[in-house]
Write a protein that holds these residues in place. Sequence first.
Motif, PDB file in Angstrom:
ATOM      1  N   ASN A  11       4.178  10.455  -5.512  1.00 37.97           N
ATOM      2  CA  ASN A  11       4.939  11.431  -5.285  1.00 37.97           C
ATOM      3  C   ASN A  11       3.679  12.640  -5.204  1.00 37.97           C
ATOM      4  OD1 ASN A  11       3.422  11.074  -8.197  1.00 37.97           O
ATOM      5  ND2 ASN A  11       5.737  11.428  -9.288  1.00 37.97           N
ATOM      6  N   ALA A  12       2.520  12.212  -4.990  1.00 37.01           N
ATOM      7  CA  ALA A  12       1.275  12.183  -4.908  1.00 37.01           C
ATOM      8  C   ALA A  12       1.300  13.506  -4.106  1.00 37.01           C
ATOM      9  CB  ALA A  12       0.288  11.833  -4.365  1.00 37.01           C
ATOM     10  N   GLY A  13       0.911  14.820  -5.154  1.00 39.72           N
ATOM     11  CA  GLY A  13       1.109  16.241  -3.957  1.00 39.72           C
ATOM     12  C   GLY A  13       2.139  16.686  -3.928  1.00 39.72           C
ATOM     13  N   TYR A  14       3.738  16.595  -4.342  1.00 39.81           N
ATOM     14  CA  TYR A  14       4.499  17.021  -4.625  1.00 39.81           C
ATOM     15  C   TYR A  14       5.025  17.278  -5.966  1.00 39.81           C
ATOM     16  CZ  TYR A  14       6.044  15.082   0.775  1.00 39.81           C
ATOM     17  OH  TYR A  14       5.871  15.445   1.829  1.00 39.81           O
ATOM     18  N   ASP A  15       4.093  16.872  -6.590  1.00 41.56           N
ATOM     19  CA  ASP A  15       4.056  17.091  -8.281  1.00 41.56           C
ATOM     20  C   ASP A  15       3.470  18.114  -8.335  1.00 41.56           C
ATOM     21  OD1 ASP A  15       1.402  15.582  -7.537  1.00 41.56           O
ATOM     22  OD2 ASP A  15       1.676  14.335  -9.529  1.00 41.56           O
ATOM     23  N   MET A  59       0.752  -1.258  -0.295  1.00 40.98           N
ATOM     24  CA  MET A  59      -0.015   0.281  -0.361  1.00 40.98           C
ATOM     25  C   MET A  59       1.602   1.141  -0.363  1.00 40.98           C
ATOM     26  SD  MET A  59      -2.480   2.320   0.507  1.00 40.98           S
ATOM     27  CE  MET A  59      -4.037   0.902   0.602  1.00 40.98           C
ATOM     28  N   ARG A  60       1.597   1.343   0.856  1.00 36.38           N
ATOM     29  CA  ARG A  60       2.674   2.546   0.708  1.00 36.38           C
ATOM     30  C   ARG A  60       3.838   2.429  -0.426  1.00 36.38           C
ATOM     31  NH1 ARG A  60       4.810   1.184   5.624  1.00 36.38           N
ATOM     32  NH2 ARG A  60       3.653   2.483   6.888  1.00 36.38           N
ATOM     33  N   SER A  61       3.851   1.198  -0.816  1.00 29.30           N
ATOM     34  CA  SER A  61       4.559   1.755  -2.483  1.00 29.30           C
ATOM     35  C   SER A  61       4.125   2.164  -3.191  1.00 29.30           C
ATOM     36  CB  SER A  61       4.573   0.371  -2.723  1.00 29.30           C
ATOM     37  OG  SER A  61       3.850  -0.247  -2.859  1.00 29.30           O
ATOM     38  N   VAL A  62       2.574   3.094  -3.655  1.00 31.08           N
ATOM     39  CA  VAL A  62       2.128   3.518  -4.337  1.00 31.08           C
ATOM     40  C   VAL A  62       0.640   5.124  -4.048  1.00 31.08           C
ATOM     41  CG1 VAL A  62       0.839   4.039  -5.913  1.00 31.08           C
ATOM     42  CG2 VAL A  62       2.548   2.051  -6.516  1.00 31.08           C
ATOM     43  N   ALA A  63       0.573   4.436  -2.868  1.00 32.86           N
ATOM     44  CA  ALA A  63      -0.679   4.917  -2.792  1.00 32.86           C
ATOM     45  C   ALA A  63      -0.221   5.989  -1.286  1.00 32.86           C
ATOM     46  CB  ALA A  63      -1.968   4.694  -2.425  1.00 32.86           C
ATOM     47  N   PHE A  64      -0.418   5.551  -0.287  1.00 31.79           N
ATOM     48  CA  PHE A  64       0.076   6.236   0.784  1.00 31.79           C
ATOM     49  C   PHE A  64       0.210   5.661   2.129  1.00 31.79           C
ATOM     50  CE2 PHE A  64      -3.931   4.762   0.542  1.00 31.79           C
ATOM     51  CZ  PHE A  64      -4.610   3.864   1.527  1.00 31.79           C
ATOM     52  N   PRO A  84      -4.589  23.894  -8.170  1.00 28.95           N
ATOM     53  CA  PRO A  84      -4.944  23.704  -6.037  1.00 28.95           C
ATOM     54  C   PRO A  84      -4.870  22.041  -5.727  1.00 28.95           C
ATOM     55  CG  PRO A  84      -6.458  24.796  -7.870  1.00 28.95           C
ATOM     56  CD  PRO A  84      -5.310  24.272  -8.767  1.00 28.95           C
ATOM     57  N   TYR A  85      -3.950  22.125  -4.806  1.00 27.29           N
ATOM     58  CA  TYR A  85      -4.239  20.588  -4.053  1.00 27.29           C
ATOM     59  C   TYR A  85      -4.959  20.769  -2.954  1.00 27.29           C
ATOM     60  CZ  TYR A  85      -2.135  16.532  -2.600  1.00 27.29           C
ATOM     61  OH  TYR A  85      -2.200  15.255  -1.990  1.00 27.29           O
ATOM     62  N   ALA A  86      -6.180  19.952  -2.654  1.00 29.43           N
ATOM     63  CA  ALA A  86      -7.122  19.493  -1.786  1.00 29.43           C
ATOM     64  C   ALA A  86      -6.349  19.139  -0.380  1.00 29.43           C
ATOM     65  CB  ALA A  86      -8.564  19.226  -2.228  1.00 29.43           C
ATOM     66  N   ASP A  87      -5.628  18.443  -0.373  1.00 28.07           N
ATOM     67  CA  ASP A  87      -4.505  17.315   0.698  1.00 28.07           C
ATOM     68  C   ASP A  87      -3.771  17.873   0.554  1.00 28.07           C
ATOM     69  OD1 ASP A  87      -7.583  16.250   0.566  1.00 28.07           O
ATOM     70  OD2 ASP A  87      -5.940  14.611  -0.783  1.00 28.07           O
ATOM     71  N   TRP A  88      -3.294  19.110   1.509  1.00 28.49           N
ATOM     72  CA  TRP A  88      -1.856  20.241   1.297  1.00 28.49           C
ATOM     73  C   TRP A  88      -1.286  19.068   2.480  1.00 28.49           C
ATOM     74  CZ3 TRP A  88      -1.617  23.153   5.218  1.00 28.49           C
ATOM     75  CH2 TRP A  88      -2.577  23.600   5.681  1.00 28.49           C
ATOM     76  N   LYS A  89      -1.957  19.537   3.495  1.00 33.25           N
ATOM     77  CA  LYS A  89      -1.740  18.842   4.578  1.00 33.25           C
ATOM     78  C   LYS A  89      -1.251  17.271   4.779  1.00 33.25           C
ATOM     79  CE  LYS A  89      -5.511  21.692   6.866  1.00 33.25           C
ATOM     80  NZ  LYS A  89      -6.998  21.412   8.089  1.00 33.25           N
ATOM     81  N   SER A  90      -1.658  16.679   4.444  1.00 41.08           N
ATOM     82  CA  SER A  90      -0.563  15.376   3.709  1.00 41.08           C
ATOM     83  C   SER A  90       1.140  14.842   3.566  1.00 41.08           C
ATOM     84  CB  SER A  90      -1.735  14.306   2.689  1.00 41.08           C
ATOM     85  OG  SER A  90      -1.237  15.195   1.739  1.00 41.08           O
ATOM     86  N   LEU A  91       1.034  15.943   3.285  1.00 46.10           N
ATOM     87  CA  LEU A  91       2.534  16.900   3.189  1.00 46.10           C
ATOM     88  C   LEU A  91       3.562  16.720   3.695  1.00 46.10           C
ATOM     89  CD1 LEU A  91       2.253  18.716   0.063  1.00 46.10           C
ATOM     90  CD2 LEU A  91       2.131  16.386  -0.132  1.00 46.10           C
ATOM     91  N   PHE A  92       4.662  16.268   4.022  1.00 46.00           N
ATOM     92  CA  PHE A  92       5.793  17.157   4.883  1.00 46.00           C
ATOM     93  C   PHE A  92       5.618  15.982   6.396  1.00 46.00           C
ATOM     94  CE2 PHE A  92       5.194  20.499   2.076  1.00 46.00           C
ATOM     95  CZ  PHE A  92       6.611  19.908   0.914  1.00 46.00           C
TER      96      PHE A  92
END
Length: 722
Positions: free
Chosen positions: A163-167, A12-17, A188-196
């Motif tokens: 790279n979802a979001g970082y791209d 799961m972590r390898s591609v999605a989240f 625009p990126y709705a899920d910006w809180k997922s980053l970092f």
Amino acid sequence: MSHDGVGLRAVMRSVAFLTAGALAVPALTACSSEDAAGKPVAGQDIAPASRDLVADGGTLRWAVDAVPETLNTFQADADSATSRVVGAVLPSMYRLDRNGCPQINPDYLESAKVVETEPRQVVLYKLNQQAVWSDGREIGAADFAAQWRALSGKDSAYWTARNAGYDRIEKIERGKNNLEVRVTFSRPYADWKSLFSPLYPKDVMGTPDTFNDGARRKLKVTAGPFALTKVNRKGGEVSLTRNPRWWGRPTKLAEIDLVAVPRDKRATALAAGKLDLAEIAPSEAERITLAGQDKGSTPLQGPGATITPAKALPKAIAKNAGQQSALSGFVVRKSLEPVYTQLALNGSEGPLADERVRRAVARALDRQELAQVVLKPLGLPAVPVGSHLALSGQQAYADNSGALGGQDTAEAQALLTDAGWVPGGPVTEQKKHDAAGSRGKAAGSPGSKADSGDGSGDDGQYIVGEDNKPGEADREKKDPKDHSGQHQQKHSRQHEDEQAGKHLDGKQYSRQGGAPGAYAPKGTAAPAGAAAGALAKDGKPLTLRFVLPSGPSSEPLRAVADRIAQMLQRIGIRTEMNKVSDDSYFKDHIASGQYDLALYSWPASAFPATDARPIFAKPVPAADGSLSVEQNYTRVGTDQVDQLFDQAISTLDEDEERALVRKADARIWAAAGSIPLYQRPQLTAARANLANTGAFGFQTPIYEDMGFLKKGAKVSASPSAP
């Protein structure tokens, strides 16, 4: 992704989240008690205690499945042990509370908000001025920028899993001072809180070499309440000790040792004093509960449960009184993981390529009954999951199962009739054999009967709705001599038109690997509502290949599969149960599409618009002619679902995003590629005097508050309210 009892979360972590039930990330927005998503079905159970009741010092020995292959959680082979280490030693901008709601982590972040939307979305992070790396350098914009460059997907030298979001980031700049970080997005990126979250130092992210190899075995620079001091692969242990540069609340524990112990050996390790904390299987939980009923352990027997203490205690346990006595020093803490188990229907070929057949399978299922099989004996709420994209308590949750409809035998049978599957018909033994195994044997598939995976050969397969294994008729024709048990098989073949209403005898079923007693003995009357005859079309029976893991820890999964098989039998669908080794279950069967039906689990993401899209994306032809499925292992998808995900991820209106996610979920239900069943139980054995740890539910573990109670201090061991 994972199936119960088999460690596949790294997939799961390898591609999605990154969540996968291990490293928690924040939900979409601040939670509201009035939101339609409601509250978690079960609260956390961690024996909460104020810090003044927790002793200073001590070592917590915490079980993991294995020493992590990598300490870089953005790599494909990262696993739950990776996440546990990272959660203790690296920054995370947000963490979840026990209700699954995001809370800014004040140890690292003072605030984060969208400060501009035109012409570009800009997020401003204000960092805690005390936050420093273990080498004394301030956490700042250089670390954010290095992580963005590594994960943006623009440099193929970085071996990243996602790279979802970082791209979508255009640039990262220092703000007014060193404590401010400005992140500008190109779209625009709705899920910006997922980053970092987590955030690695630039020392790791700065070059492909340090990213690809440098962080696999060690982390030279950290910034958490604990520091990584030792990774002993040979000895199966990772040691975390207090970080002397930590600026937050001091850790109560002096050390946390993550000890690699297989799940089937954890009860023995607990009794031997080698562990203090371990996730365990229901059978081990029952042993501990029975051993320590007077020690504060919460009972596992729910109202109306069929398991009784006398039945649950094997004779072998009674003989080992010393080990059982040692287990009385532990309690079982239980909740529900933020993970749901689903029935996957492979829609790429065979009968399930027809949406009507998939919908018929779904309408045959009593999801409430299936949830009870697993959860009721544990005393946990047996509530079916109503969404593919979130769980109760999360912002995006809504029960959209009505888009498909509930259990309805008549409707299921009507769908099958409409699809051309009718009772009876000219079905030869050879044709039945081909229908059962041909798809698994095509092109040397690893899902073939010859590769059952557990070394059992024919014993790894059996057909529910048949009185004999495929191919036995052919063997009997070659050897007309009567053998033990063949007279029963001959008798059963004289009544093929009634096979859907008969059952395997207990002895034969047990020999083939099934659970004894799962079916009534031969000759028992068919259950009420059973189909008068199995269904066929063009001379072939409607038989679905149900692939299951064979390991001992997957026993609950197989119990659910047996119940599903009975439900399908009532509408005339046979199921060929094919047990394979745990190691090959996912890679050789699920990922490669060598199955019709399968059970495995998905973690609920706090950011479904980003993270769930690859799971439900419509498969598309790849350049080499193959089918690119991303993580959609059911191979069922629609353009409309893809469009709804794209719209959801591109809006900064949080209410609109939730509405779009819920609409996408309703369309996923209607396509009937996967059927969510129940939230997976979370059972943790904990030393009775351990506080602030156990079955966390949605909550991100707070490592600095974990510890052993002071002498004489007591806390409630019962689950806290959600």
